[in-house]
Design a protein around this motif. Structure first.
Motif: not given
Length: 235
Positions: A191-196
């Motif tokens: 999820l953080s990878d996407i948000v980044s």
């Protein structure tokens, strides 16, 4: 003259539910808990003392050093905190004193990193562990100079090589997100990878860029953790 801590970092974060305590819990459980050498820790750049308090709650005997007078005055007299200019001074403790060294967001403020890292090695006991945390240049280059007191940027490789050059053993350096939910549930990292990938403007909740969205900001802006052990005498 305005106080540096109040201008840049000043927040009361001493509760057991606040981020500094959660970070101390994580570092202790992952790196310090099973070390057999002892329980004395030096917090380099102890600032307001959040990490002194945090590690003391884990049962460690904690000591601090800092350069700024307001940092020394901000912490309760419970802890021994000595003044030290890491650019040029020797850390004011005898060699082989501490079992653990910890620093967070300090080494990027120091031009003479050789003195910083070599001194952290000197005051460690053989087999002692050092953890140095610093902003990752690769993910923070757009905001790194927002703090004008930053003087040196670090990458995973540069921090790793610096610790190796100053005789640390078992050196490892890796990227780290300041999101406790990911420490507990690593599978959510995607999820953080996407948000980044989101544009920078999504980090902020206001036009003046003073209030940020925690999950978005720290998904984009990673830290580095440098780990090393002081070499033990060979038989």
């Amino acid at each position: 003259m305005p106080n540096y801590l109040e201008t840049i970092y000043f927040r009361d974060e001493f509760k057991e539910t606040d981020y500094p305590q959660k970070l101390c819990n994580y570092i202790f459980e992952k790196y310090f808990k099973n070390n057999k050498s002892g329980n004395k820790l030096l917090d380099i750049g102890s600032g307001k003392g959040n990490h002194l308090v945090g590690f003391s709650r884990k049962g460690l005997d904690v000591f601090g050093i800092d350069k700024r007078k307001e940092c020394l005055e901000a912490v309760d007299k419970t802890f021994e905190i000595k003044e030290c200019d890491l650019e040029k001074d020797a850390i004011p403790y005898e060699s082989n004193t501490f079992d653990f060294i910890f620093s967070k967001s300090v080494i990027e403020h120091v031009r003479n990193a050789d003195n910083f890292v070599s001194e952290s090695n000197r005051v460690l006991k053989p087999g002692g562990i050092a953890i140095h945390m610093t902003p990752d240049w690769g993910t923070q280059y757009k905001t790194f100079w927002d703090d004008y007191t930053h003087v040196q940027a670090w990458t995973r490789k540069s921090l790793q090589n610096c610790m190796k050059m100053h005789d640390f053993d078992n050196v490892n350096c890796f990227l780290f997100r300041q999101l406790p939910i990911l420490w507990e549930y690593p599978f959510l990292s995607f999820l953080s990878d996407i948000v980044s990938i989101l544009p920078e403007r999504f980090k902020w909740k206001d036009k003046n860029e003073e209030v940020f969205n925690t999950f978005i900001r720290f998904s984009k802006e990673k830290m580095l953790i440098g780990y090393g052990k002081k070499k033990e005498p060979s038989n």
